[in-house]
Write a protein that holds these residues in place. Structure first.
Motif, PDB file in Angstrom:
ATOM      1  N   ILE A 193      30.757   7.534  78.583  1.00  0.00           N
ATOM      2  CA  ILE A 193      31.652   8.357  78.364  1.00  0.00           C
ATOM      3  C   ILE A 193      32.840   7.493  77.659  1.00  0.00           C
ATOM      4  O   ILE A 193      33.601   7.793  76.632  1.00  0.00           O
ATOM      5  CB  ILE A 193      32.376   9.010  79.591  1.00  0.00           C
ATOM      6  CG1 ILE A 193      31.433  10.014  80.045  1.00  0.00           C
ATOM      7  CG2 ILE A 193      33.630   9.620  79.414  1.00  0.00           C
ATOM      8  CD1 ILE A 193      31.691  10.516  81.343  1.00  0.00           C
ATOM      9  N   ALA A 231      32.035   6.523  74.344  1.00  0.00           N
ATOM     10  CA  ALA A 231      31.936   7.720  73.159  1.00  0.00           C
ATOM     11  C   ALA A 231      33.510   8.094  72.911  1.00  0.00           C
ATOM     12  O   ALA A 231      33.662   8.864  72.102  1.00  0.00           O
ATOM     13  CB  ALA A 231      31.326   8.946  73.777  1.00  0.00           C
ATOM     14  N   MET A 245      35.285  10.610  69.884  1.00  0.00           N
ATOM     15  CA  MET A 245      36.010  11.478  70.052  1.00  0.00           C
ATOM     16  C   MET A 245      37.351  11.758  69.168  1.00  0.00           C
ATOM     17  O   MET A 245      37.957  12.437  68.655  1.00  0.00           O
ATOM     18  CB  MET A 245      36.466  11.766  71.523  1.00  0.00           C
ATOM     19  CG  MET A 245      35.363  12.026  72.555  1.00  0.00           C
ATOM     20  SD  MET A 245      34.475  13.642  71.932  1.00  0.00           S
ATOM     21  CE  MET A 245      33.151  13.106  71.805  1.00  0.00           C
ATOM     22  N   ALA A 289      34.900  13.595  75.690  1.00  0.00           N
ATOM     23  CA  ALA A 289      33.417  13.225  76.024  1.00  0.00           C
ATOM     24  C   ALA A 289      32.824  13.601  77.208  1.00  0.00           C
ATOM     25  O   ALA A 289      31.575  13.608  77.131  1.00  0.00           O
ATOM     26  CB  ALA A 289      33.601  11.305  75.831  1.00  0.00           C
TER      27      ALA A 289
END
Lengths: 85, 645
Positions: free
Chosen positions: B542, B545, B549, B559
């Motif tokens: 997360i 990522a 985003m 994410a």
């Protein structure tokens, strides 16, 4: 309808036959894998076929069997056209 | 145990005969290394127990499709004691060529004249006793749906099984069909030069070789192969294929002379039911197709199966009863919190893995397989392919692909499974790709509608972007993949009423087989999520990522929505819904587009791996994820320029 009779007795691709026009298969395409498939469905030299539909693809009848074909395949099969039903 | 194979062209009622012989104890499986389905069951003939195999539709021993190759391989590799050649009686003349081929190969054979009533109605009934005399093998007339003639068939099979195996006398039988002299001479020479015995007679083995068969050479002893290669130089495969097909056709005509009327009334079209004609004319056929897709796939599978049944099983049974009970039990009995998480709670094997298989996949699979069996048994599927062949050709697909693609709007997992009904590997790959990329499943559709419905402009932008990316990417893929769409040649059977008993048995055996295959996969998915959570891998992903985003113009927290949405579709959907207040309509559009294009859920990925293999599935995944983010980023940039972010 008049143009159909022009074909009678001529050697034309199966794709050139109109609905309800008959023909006797003379030659199959060169591609022998395709020939296998056609032969398996009963489409062979000497067999009489009748075109049922041309769109969206061809439907032909041989004996009691109906077979659907795309235009490319129908254009590769030569028939002696034999007039209308 | 003795082994009996049911062989015959598609749509001649083999499976009905199979079910009549075996009862309901059949096992459906994929033939090793293929997606071709085959049923096996057991049946008692008098006091002889025999295995009965329902083989895929076959026109010839010289394969031109994957189904035919599978049947041929089975006949070659498994010791088959008896072959039941099932034919549609009105097509007898045409089917005899396979009868001849099977006799020539040396199989002990029974000819099953099925659909005898239909032939009688058309005035094409055949004199079975005289046919038996001329062919020299038992011929049994049957009517599958009513079971007429099955008892006699069982008795004939029992008598045949009591004979020593393979009494076939190819020498005598082959006289039924004579090939042109050049080929006969080659066959005699090859018969003399072959040193081994094979499962097919020397005559058939040599014929297949000369006809350019791709597989037979690999099954021969090297010495025999060498001598056949030498002989094969004398004649082209093209010529052999035609000669043998013509010789068998003529032999068939001769054989039927005087015992079966010729179907000479080359259809004035009136021989068929009016509904039959309507389904083939695009003007009426397309609306009929739309109705079938709408009612059978959308209403029955989508709304009833994937909606109502899933909501009931998942929400009520598992959500309110099973999961709380398991959680409670595990909390009491398992002291280790890590083990607790593995078994139960949000992502446990029992509460997620089992639940997914039983409450989500099962109802969808069951309703779908029932619909598919109805379509198969009614003879409708070939019409579908016929009507849509041209349109789907743009994406490199044949008309048959309408089934999996429509199903995708219900559940992509199911739809990916169903791509197996497509004929070529290439087509299955393209369809799997489109499903992974561009087709939103019902869960996604629901949320997207809820999010964007108030802004028609946003909804339109979403639909156009997804549509353009999906069509463009699949068009490109069909250009890039080697091979071309195969020529379309397909027999069109007449429409028939499905036999409900047969539809039930088919559905039950397929569902059973499917669940037993998929269960372990869901257990593994739970384990993977568990590992990801206890090691912190998911949290790390997360965080990793977050820059993505940012590219999309979304808050970093989005994410979480993408990642958890991948594991649990309800979570992803709800997550986006929760963030609604924090996002502008532009951001919502971008998020919706990216989420749609992104692979929908872990179940679909698992099925992709199972159906297409790990390498292909990862390749598709590796294309779809970047494409989703690229398309999202591009849209985000456009919207920023327009001042909509």
């Amino acid at each position: 309808m008049a143009e159909k009779s022009d074909n009678t007795g001529k050697v034309v691709p199966l794709a050139a036959l109109s609905p309800w026009e008959k023909g006797i298969i003379l030659r199959l395409p060169e591609d022998w894998l395709l020939v296998r498939r056609l032969a398996a469905c009963g489409l062979l030299p000497g067999v009489e076929v009748m075109v049922h539909r041309r769109t969206p693809a061809y439907i032909v009848q041989a004996g009691a069997v109906r077979i659907a074909l795309d235009r490319r395949t129908a254009a590769g099969i030569m028939v002696l056209s034999g007039g209308e039903q | 145990m003795r082994r009996i194979a049911l062989v015959g062209s598609p749509n001649v009622g083999k499976s009905v005969i199979f079910n009549r012989l075996t009862g309901r104890y059949a096992v459906v499986s994929n033939y090793p290394g293929t997606t071709v389905e085959m049923s096996r069951g057991e049946a008692l003939f008098g006091d002889v127990l025999a295995e009965v195999i329902d083989t895929p539709g076959t026109y010839s021993l010289l394969p031109s499709s994957e189904e035919e190759a599978v049947t041929r391989r089975l006949l070659w590799q498994e010791d088959v004691d008896l072959v039941l050649h099932v034919v549609d009686t009105k097509n007898l003349e045409h089917s005899l060529s396979l009868t001849f081929a099977l006799m020539e190969a040396g199989f002990q054979l029974v000819l099953v004249l099925n659909m005898f009533d239909e032939a009688e109605r058309l005035g094409l009934a055949v004199d079975a006793p005289r046919l038996e005399q001329r062919l020299g093998i038992p011929c049994v007339a049957t009517i599958g749906p009513s079971g007429w003639g099955i008892d006699r068939l069982k008795q004939v099979v029992r008598e045949a099984l009591s004979l020593p195996t393979r009494v076939g006398n190819p020498g005598m039988r082959s006289r039924l069909v004579k090939y042109p002299p050049q080929i006969e001479q080659l066959l005699q020479e090859s018969g003399r030069s072959m040193s081994r015995r094979y499962p097919f007679s020397a005559r058939t083995t040599a014929l297949l070789f000369l006809a350019g068969d791709g597989e037979i050479p690999g099954w021969l002893h090297p010495g025999d192969r060498r001598s056949l290669v030498k002989l094969a130089g004398a004649v082209s495969p093209h010529k052999v294929i035609l000669a043998l097909a013509e010789a068998r056709r003529e032999a068939g005509q001769r054989l039927l002379e005087g015992i079966m009327r010729k179907p000479e009334k080359l259809g004035s079209g009136s021989g068929y039911h009016w509904l039959d004609t309507l389904t083939l004319n695009p003007l009426t056929g397309i609306p009929i197709l739309a109705l079938i897709v709408y009612f059978l796939l959308y209403r029955f599978v989508g709304i009833f199966g994937a909606g109502f049944l899933v909501d009931f099983l998942d929400g009520e049974i598992f959500g309110r009863l099973f999961n709380p009970f398991v959680n409670h039990l595990v909390d009491r009995l398992v002291p280790n919190p890590l083990l607790r998480e593995l078994l139960a709670h949000e992502f446990g094997i029992l509460t997620l893995g089992l639940r997914y298989a039983a409450a989500v996949v099962f109802p969808i699979v069951a309703t779908f397989f029932a619909s598919l069996a109805l379509l198969e048994d009614s003879g409708y599927l070939p019409r579908l392919a016929y009507l849509l062949d041209k349109v789907f050709g743009i994406m490199g697909l044949s008309g048959k692909a309408v089934i999996p693609l429509t199903l995708g709007f219900g559940c992509g997992t199911m739809a990916t499974l169903v791509t197996r009904t497509l004929e070529t590997r290439r087509e299955r790959l393209i369809a799997t790709f489109i499903l992974a990329l561009a087709i939103p499943c019902s869960a996604q559709l629901g949320v997207i509608m809820a999010l964007l419905a108030r802004e028609p402009l946003a909804l339109a932008m979403w639909a156009v972007t997804v549509g353009v990316v999906g069509l463009g990417a699949s068009w490109l893929l069909s250009r890039l993949l080697p091979g071309s769409s195969p020529p379309f040649v397909m027999e069109l059977p007449p429409l028939r009423w499905p036999v409900l008993g047969n539809v039930y048995v088919k559905t039950a055996t397929r569902v059973n087989w499917y669940l037993s295959e998929i269960m372990p996969l869901f257990v593994w998915a739970s384990v993977i999520i568990w590992v990801g959570r206890i090691t912190g891998g998911l949290d790390w992903l997360i965080v990793a990522a977050a820059p993505l985003m940012e590219q999309l113009g979304l808050p970093a927290d989005a994410a979480r929505v993408f990642l958890y949405g991948f594991f649990r579709r309800d979570y992803g959907a709800a997550g986006l819904y929760d963030m609604q207040g924090m996002l502008t309509i532009g951001q919502l559009t971008v998020a919706a587009v990216t989420l749609t294009l992104f692979v929908p859920c872990i179940a679909q990925l698992v099925i992709m791996i199972k159906e297409r293999g790990l390498g292909t599935a990862l390749a598709i995944f590796g294309c779809v994820v970047p494409l989703a983010f690229l398309a999202g980023t591009a849209l985000s940039r456009c919207l920023t320029m327009l001042g909509m972010m």
